[in-house]
Design a protein around this motif. Structure first.
Motif, short mmCIF file in Angstrom:
data_model
loop_
_atom_site.label_atom_id
_atom_site.label_comp_id
_atom_site.label_asym_id
_atom_site.label_seq_id
_atom_site.Cartn_x
_atom_site.Cartn_y
_atom_site.Cartn_z
N THR A 40 0.84 -1.20 0.00
CA THR A 40 0.00 0.00 0.00
C THR A 40 0.87 1.25 0.00
O THR A 40 0.63 2.21 -0.76
N MET A 41 1.90 1.26 0.85
CA MET A 41 2.81 2.42 0.88
C MET A 41 3.55 2.56 -0.44
O MET A 41 3.76 3.67 -0.93
N ASN A 68 4.46 5.51 -5.49
CA ASN A 68 4.50 5.48 -6.96
C ASN A 68 3.56 6.52 -7.54
O ASN A 68 3.85 7.13 -8.58
N GLU A 69 2.39 6.70 -6.89
CA GLU A 69 1.48 7.75 -7.35
C GLU A 69 2.14 9.12 -7.29
O GLU A 69 2.01 9.93 -8.22
N TYR A 70 2.85 9.39 -6.22
CA TYR A 70 3.54 10.68 -6.09
C TYR A 70 4.59 10.86 -7.19
O TYR A 70 4.84 11.98 -7.64
N GLN A 108 2.98 1.33 -12.16
CA GLN A 108 3.60 0.67 -11.01
C GLN A 108 2.74 0.82 -9.76
O GLN A 108 2.66 -0.12 -8.94
N ALA A 109 2.10 1.99 -9.63
CA ALA A 109 1.22 2.18 -8.47
C ALA A 109 0.04 1.20 -8.53
O ALA A 109 -0.33 0.57 -7.53
N GLN A 131 -2.68 -3.56 -6.70
CA GLN A 131 -3.29 -4.83 -7.11
C GLN A 131 -2.76 -5.98 -6.26
O GLN A 131 -3.47 -6.97 -6.03
N SER A 132 -1.55 -5.83 -5.76
CA SER A 132 -0.97 -6.90 -4.95
C SER A 132 -1.71 -7.08 -3.63
O SER A 132 -1.65 -8.17 -3.03
#
Length: 1540
Positions: A984-985, A990-992, A998-999, A1004-1005
């Protein structure tokens, strides 16, 4: 009257000479000669005046004339003498001699003093000319005259000494008369000396004796003189030395000579001649040692005695000191060559040459043989000595010329049948050819003829030694011959050496063998084989002192590059003794003697390795391998060193090379296993688990092969255990390792093992190793393996009993290791770790173990850290802090203690926690540190209120925290794949970083557990607002929209805050849109917008909905409301994007670019905005494509993430402005799109742009008339684009558009490069995929009719109608109308072509296509210009060129438009100034592409040649050369040739 006039002129002449007025004197003399041509005085005066005026030829002529007139007058002869003396040249010396002789004749009866003076001058002149007989005779005559005049004894004594000095240097060229005169002078000088005896008299007597010694035929006088001198000076040794040297050189050392020698030794015991004579006598007595000593000492005193050197050479040959003998003989020959009477010493010269040849024959090498032949030839030229001929045959044999040697042997046997040397030579030849039976016969015949030759017996012994199997075993015959050889020649060391070989190897008497070896070495200290044998046998017998003393003696006196055997053996001794530096020095000395000895290089490598010089050792082993490629040991040692140095890949290559030679070489298999194991550990440290598993599999394979061959080697089983245990840190889902079946008791070649199987196998391998050899290290490894097995079972939820049993085994193994070796801190530390583990929990034992580990090693950072962890687990914060602090002080770079301090800081709430966690990630990667730092970064980012604080700027921005945490978490999640929090982190980070894909993968994991989440929320009772929102989101993610909607509606009834209500309404609107309830979504979003505080997200969603539905009114209204909330800075990009999209929807293309440009002006540091601008420019304002390219470059520089896409946009902009490789090699579309693909290889759009860039480059290449560089790429790129669009989840319309466009581009490229059949096939294939695509049908027709177009044949009407139909099916395509215009153009239908271009121009205007409009105008202008240049008189076409180009230039600066205008002017009037001005503008002004400039340059050159303006022509040609314009240069050559 005439006589008086003559006298008057003569007086004037004399007066002029006295006054030094020589020119006046000459005038008067000439006056006299006019009156009296035979006037003696006048001619003398002319000579004098001319000499003073430096006119020697005139002076000589005048003097000669005077001497002819009156030969008996002195004046002219004196003048002539003065003139010649003044000239002092070699060419006048003969004339001067004649003048002196005439003066002597004139002075002899008149003036004795002047006669003596002239005599001395004449003697000096004779001496210069080296005419010693004349010197002697004239000086004797001078002494006679002085004696007659009553000169005293002293004067006469000096004259005799002067005569001696004059004649001494020419003794060797004097005739008998001169020698007798010289001896007479010596006698007179000695007899006239006063007083007697005196030092001067002794000196003169010595010189007299020396002079006599140089004249061999005057021995009687010499003997008398020496005896007289000895009577006068009994202590003087010189006369005795002269007599001794005489006897030595004459070669007759009789009793008389020996008596003189004894007398001389009585006077001077160190006298050189006496010692030499004594040495010769000792030589005759065969006392060679004493003879050598005496001769050597004598030559130190009297080094210039060639006969003595010759005798010394003979002695040294007898003693087998061949190098010294060669030196002595060379000295003798050098001195004999310097002697003037060499004929008397010819015998000594021949002897010296013979002895030198014998010595050289005993030296190795063809050079020595050549030199021996030269020496023998010097003898054979004068004396056809058969023994010398035999020696020459030996020399040929040494050179390998067996045929020549055999020829000499056969000839000698015929001419000298009794010559033993001939049979000996024949035996040597047979021996060399290994014909031992024939050699035996020849040597036996030689011995029969001459039994006392040691060499004959020795060679026969060698023949027996190597003869046959029987003699090899018996060797008694060889022993007999070696004994005879040793008896005959006590100095023949090789005979003693083979005797030693016999006693050691055959008789087994090592002590006797040692004695023989010592004897051999004593006789020849240069015999390395004998010396090595002495040292080796002494060492074997335990007499190291003798061996070392010999080695020390040899090495001390050995010159550089000598005595390899001694240096090598002493080096090996030092290596065994552990004295590595001395070993290195000695082995280096051995290599200086033989740099190509592979074994010596190996030994040096071992020495370097022993003292830790790994790099130098590696070089040594590589050199050994180079010299001996077959040596496996050298390769193995080199590989082992590279392994030690951490060069595992190089070591693996070396080990693999060994296995190619010997596939089951266990050390290489073991080395490969170790290398792969170390590489696996390195990969694990870098969190490259997949690579580590590959390496572990390789390691197990090689180690298993080694263990299969050597199952008794415990080290192999330990390494197998290490390799298996390595997987303990890897997630179980990744571990699938293949290994040989025999390790697990199966017959299969390969077995697939999971993590639990591998760990269990590792334990069994350790157990197998312990059965072979019990060691505490292996017990410790086994205990750790059991611990990891227990940890793995605990993570998989296995039976607690099984886990407890494994932990108990682990404890017992570690305790066993501690009992065996309690001083190793590692064992105590491992015991402490297991004791403190969750399944054991024996903290007291753990504390005790860690303390014992610290006591065993005070600098034990690991134990201190583990002790700190133990205290921290127990809640003893202060003790934990102190333990961690000690660990930090011991090793500041140790990671785990910093993590401990960070956990303590987190526990106590310290503000330094984030800094500590960040420091752990900077030191190295660790799961705890990575997750801790990521947690603090995410926590800081979630706090939106701290953005402007100094702490945020430092911790997040300055420290580059987001990328650092993202990298650390990526590695963390690669290894630990069941940590939802970490994933989650990672998604958040990755969003940032704008890594959307990748985010999504990270999120999804952790997705898919929606039912668990729903159950968890239901268990809370759903009484809280956040719980209701959570379950609503869970239902939505699960796909249960009805339940999600119910939950959101329930939440909206509980909400108090309007902002929360807006968020819920927005979520409901998104849910409605996903269910195609667009109107409901629009209604919900309107509700959000009318709230007092609508949120930004709802307004953005409303605007986006309007854009999607092409509702400009809705989008504009929503944007207007959105822009009212412009105070927020975090959504600048989104506002700019939406505003630009609304302008684009409204058809305001310029406004699109201006909006982005304005935003960039306010926010120049935002890379996303620069990237957006570069993306929008080619689509909406392509004429500003240059600026778009710059924007893309800026975005790429600012931020790599945005720069990936920006590079693609930059390439598109550069394609729009025509920027290709010919224009800019470093920054062009092709280069940038290649970079973009390198960064984003999965982006199909990037591959599409690459296809366009390649097409552009090929087009430019065709313009330059060169071969395309980007060939055969079209199909490959099209296939790649198709594959990438299928791999990525792209919108169907977008993916189809990409595939269609790339297909069009590829077909066009194939067609333009002449590959028509391939283009047609690709087009047909495309029609099968996209049957409803009319553009493909048009392309197919273009490809099919291209050959017909190129043939310029007239088309039938039916074909034209078919082509018109194809274009009409694509009536909105500008390029279709362009193609139809080209068809009409090819058929000569210019008006129809013009209409097609006008139609395309109309379409471009309707579609707002700037590029289409520009292209249509330029094509129309080009068509009209071609008609104009065909000289068709019609005003319509020139006006059309002007009109079309003017419109094009209104659109933008258009280089092609300017060129077309210039060419129109050129066509109107080729020689006009306006034409030249316009063409020069294109050529010389910057900003024009080279392809345009090249055409302008070509026409301008023709214009200038028409005007004959050669100055401007030269400037233009220089410009063409600078730009490598081949076409212009070729045209210039042709025009220049025509003009000439």
């Amino acid at each position: 009257m005439s006589n008086k006039g003559s006298e008057s002129s003569t007086e004037k002449c004399q007066r002029g000479i006295r006054n030094k007025e020589y020119k006046e004197a000459l005038k008067h003399c000439k006056t006299v000669l006019k009156q009296e041509k035979n006037n003696y005085n006048a001619w003398v005066f002319i000579g004098l005046a001319a000499a003073e005026l430096e006119q020697p030829d005139q002076a000589q002529g005048a003097y000669r004339k005077a001497t002819e007139l009156e030969p008996g007058q002195l004046l002219a002869w004196q003048g002539l003498a003065n003139l010649y003396e003044k000239t002092n040249g070699a060419d006048v010396r003969e004339d001067l001699v004649n003048v002196y002789q005439k003066l002597l004749e004139l002075y002899e009866s008149t003036d004795k003093q002047k006669w003596c003076d002239i005599c001395r001058k004449l003697v000096d002149l004779y001496q210069q000319e080296k005419k010693y007989p004349q010197v002697a005779r004239m000086w004797h005559k001078l002494i006679k005259i002085r004696r007659e005049e009553g000169a005293d004894n002293s004067e006469l004594h000096q004259l005799w000494k002067r005569l001696i000095q004059s004649l001494e240097e020419g003794t060797h060229v004097q005739d008998n008369e001169t020698q007798q005169l010289l001896l007479n002078a010596h006698e007179e000088a000695v007899n006239s000396t006063e007083p007697i005896p005196s030092e001067e008299h002794q000196k003169l007597y010595g010189e007299f004796v020396e002079c006599l010694s140089k004249l061999p035929h005057e021995y009687a006088k010499l003997k008398t003189a020496c005896e007289d001198m000895m009577r006068l000076y009994p202590t003087a040794s010189y006369p005795l030395e002269v007599l001794c040297l005489h006897f030595i050189q004459s070669g007759s050392l009789n009793e008389e000579a020996l008596n003189y020698c004894q007398k001389l030794l009585g006077v001077d015991s160190r006298s050189g001649p006496a010692l030499i004579a004594l040495g010769i006598q000792l030589l005759h007595e065969k006392k060679y040692d004493k003879a050598e000593k005496s001769l050597t000492e004598g030559l130190q005193q009297t080094s210039q005695c060639p006969v003595a050197w010759c005798y010394l050479g003979e002695v040294q040959v007898k003693m087998h000191k061949y190098k010294e003998a060669v030196h002595s003989c060379n000295q003798a020959l050098r001195m004999l060559g310097q002697l003037y009477e060499a004929s008397s010493l010819q015998q000594h010269k021949e002897r010296a040459c013979c002895f030198k040849a014998v010595a050289l024959l005993r030296l190795p090498g063809s050079d020595a043989a050549d030199e021996a032949i030269n020496s023998l030839d010097q003898v054979l030229d004068k004396n056809n000595n058969p023994k010398c001929i035999a020696l020459k045959g030996q020399a040929y044999l040494n050179k390998g010329l067996t045929g020549e040697a055999s020829k000499i042997a056969q000839e000698l046997k015929v001419t000298h049948p009794d010559l033993a040397e001939a049979d000996y030579l024949e035996g040597l030849i047979q021996y060399k050819e290994k014909n031992y039976s024939q050699a035996e016969t020849s040597f036996q015949r030689a011995i029969e003829k001459e039994t006392e030759m040691a060499d004959f017996h020795f060679c026969l012994g060698l023949t027996y030694w190597f003869m046959s199997e029987e003699t090899r075993k018996d060797k008694s015959k060889a022993l007999t011959q070696f004994l005879k050889a040793a008896k005959l020649d006590n100095y023949l060391g090789s005979a003693f050496y083979y005797l030693g070989q016999y006693y050691r190897d055959i008789a087994g008497d090592k002590n006797r063998a040692l004695g023989c070896y010592k004897k051999a070495f004593e006789k020849d200290r240069t015999d390395g084989d004998a010396g090595a044998a002495v040292v080796d046998l002494s060492t074997e017998l335990g007499d190291l002192d003798t061996a070392l003393s010999i080695l020390a003696e040899v090495t001390e006196r050995a010159s550089a590059g000598r005595a390899k055997w001694a240096w090598l053996r002493r080096g090996l001794y030092y290596l065994r003794a552990g004295q590595h530096s001395q070993a290195v020095a000695d082995l280096q000395a051995a290599l200086r003697a033989d740099p190509k000895d592979a074994n010596c290089w190996e030994s040096l490598g071992e020495a370097y390795l022993s003292r830790g010089g790994f790099t130098t050792a590696l070089k040594s082993f590589r050199k050994a391998r180079e010299l001996n490629p077959k040596s496996i040991y050298s390769i193995y040692k080199a590989a082992a060193i590279e392994q030690i140095l951490g060069k595992y890949k190089e070591a693996i290559a070396e080990y693999q090379h060994i296995l190619k030679k010997s596939k089951d070489y266990v050390p290489a298999l073991k080395g490969l296993g170790e290398c792969y194991l170390m590489m696996a550990k390195t990969a694990l440290a870098d969190y490259l688990d997949g690579k580590a598993l590959d390496y572990i599999e390789q390691s197990l394979g090689f180690l298993a092969r080694a263990a299969k061959h050597r199952p008794e080697a415990s080290c192999l089983w330990k390494l197998l255990g290490d390799a298996c245990t390595c997987v303990c840190v890897i997630t179980p889902s990744k571990v699938n390792v293949k290994t040989l079946g025999f390790l697990i008791g199966q017959d299969t070649d390969k077995c697939l093992l999971k993590k639990s199987d591998l760990l269990s196998l590792g334990g069994r391998c350790y157990g197998r190793g312990l059965k072979l050899m019990s060691s505490p290290n292996t017990w410790c490894d086994l205990g750790i393996n059991y611990y990891h097995q227990a940890h793995h079972l605990s993570a998989t939820g296995s039976s607690k009993n099984e886990i407890s049993e494994l932990l108990e085994k682990s404890l017992q193994c570690l305790k066993k290791a501690v009992r065996i070796d309690s001083k190793t801190h590692l064992y105590w530390n491992a015991l402490g770790v297991v004791s403190s583990s969750k399944g054991v929990g024996n903290y007291a034992l753990a504390q005790h173990s860690f303390i014992k580990s610290i006591q065993a090693d005070q600098i034990n950072v690991v134990a201190w850290t583990n002790l700190g962890v133990l205290y921290l687990t127990s809640g003893n914060i202060e003790q934990a802090h102190e333990a961690f602090k000690v660990a930090q002080s011991l090793e500041p770079s140790y990671l785990t203690c910093w993590i401990g301090q960070a956990l303590i800081a987190e526990t106590v709430g310290s503000y330094e926690t984030m800094d500590l966690f960040r420091h752990t990630t900077e030191l190295s990667m660790h799961t705890e540190g990575a997750k801790g730092y990521a947690h603090w970064v995410c926590s800081t980012l979630q706090d939106k209120g701290n953005r402007n604080t100094e702490l945020y700027r430092y911790n997040i921005l300055q420290m580059n925290a987001i990328p650092a945490a993202q990298i650390a978490l990526t590695k963390y999640t690669e290894r630990i794949q069941n940590d939802a929090c970490a994933f989650t982190m990672l998604g958040y980070l990755n969003e940032y970083l704008q890594l959307k894909k990748q985010a999504g993968d990270a999120y999804q994991s952790v997705l898919g557990h929606y039912d668990d989440a729903i159950q968890a929320y239901l268990s809370t009772g759903l009484s809280e607002f956040d719980d209701i929102l959570g379950i609503a989101l869970a239902y939505f993610k699960k796909g249960d929209c009805q339940e999600s909607q119910k939950a959101y509606e329930k939440a909206i009834s509980m909400v108090d805050c309007e902002q929360d209500k807006a968020y819920i309404l927005t979520a409901l609107a998104i849910m409605g849109y996903k269910q195609n309830q667009v109107d409901d979504a629009k209604t919900l979003l309107f509700k959000c917008s009318i709230l007092q505080k609508p949120n930004i997200e709802s307004l953005q969603a409303l605007c986006t909905l309007g854009l999607i539905k092409q509702d400009a009114t809705l989008a504009t209204a929503a944007l207007k409301e959105l822009l009212k909330h412009a105070e927020r800075k975090d959504d600048i990009f989104m506002r700019c994007l939406l505003t630009s999209a609304v302008y684009a929807l409204q058809g305001r293309n310029q406004a699109v670019q201006r909006q982005v440009s304005r935003t960039i002006h306010s926010n120049p540091d935002n890379p996303a905005l620069w990237s957006l601008l570069s993306r929008l420019v080619p689509q909406y304002t392509p004429k500003n494509a240059k600026g778009g390219a710059v924007a893309g470059t800026v975005a790429h520089i600012h931020d790599l993430n945005h720069g990936k896409k920006a590079l693609l946009n930059t390439a598109v902009n550069q394609l729009a402005i025509g920027c290709h490789t010919a224009e800019n090699e470093k920054n062009n579309a092709l280069k940038n799109i290649q970079k973009a693909i390198h960064l984003s290889p999965d982006d199909p759009a990037a591959w599409s742009v690459l296809l366009a860039a390649c097409h552009s480059e090929n087009t430019v290449v065709c313009l330059h008339n060169t071969q395309p560089k980007m060939r055969n790429l079209e199909k490959m790129i099209v296939a790649t684009i198709s594959a990438k669009t299928k791999e990525k989840e792209l919108p169907v319309s977008y993916a189809q558009a990409l595939e269609e466009w790339s297909l069009f581009e590829a077909i066009t490229g194939l067609s333009e490069t002449g590959r028509t059949s391939e283009a047609e096939a690709l087009c047909t294939k495309g029609l099968q995929t996209f049957p409803e695509q009319p553009t493909l049908y048009l392309l197919l027709r273009q490809v099919q009719y291209k050959p017909l177009l190129q043939s310029h044949k007239e088309f039938p009407d039916s074909v034209l109608e078919e082509l018109q139909k194809a274009v009409m099916s694509n009536s909105t395509s500008i390029t279709a109308w362009h193609w139809l215009a080209e068809v009409y153009h090819s058929q000569g239908m210019m008006v129809a072509a013009e209409m097609c271009f006008r139609k395309s121009l109309q379409l471009a205007s309707q579609q707002g296509s700037w590029s289409g409009k520009l292209s249509s105008l330029l094509r129309l202008a080009k068509l009209a210009l071609e008609i104009c240049m065909a000289n068709i008189s019609n005003d319509h076409w020139p006006l059309l060129v002007q009109e079309a180009t003017a419109e094009a230039l209104k659109l933008t600066f258009c280089p092609l438009g300017v060129l077309l205008q210039a060419l129109l002017q050129y066509n109107r009037k080729m020689g006009s100034r306006e034409a030249r001005r316009m063409l020069e503008r294109v050529v010389y002004q910057p900003g024009y592409p080279e392809t345009i400039v090249s055409v302008a340059r070509w026409y301008l050159l023709r214009h200038l040649y028409a005007k004959d303006d050669y100055e401007l022509i030269d400037a233009l040609v220089a410009n063409a050369k600078a730009h490598r314009d081949v076409r212009a240069l070729d045209l210039n050559n042709k025009l220049a040739a025509t003009a000439s």
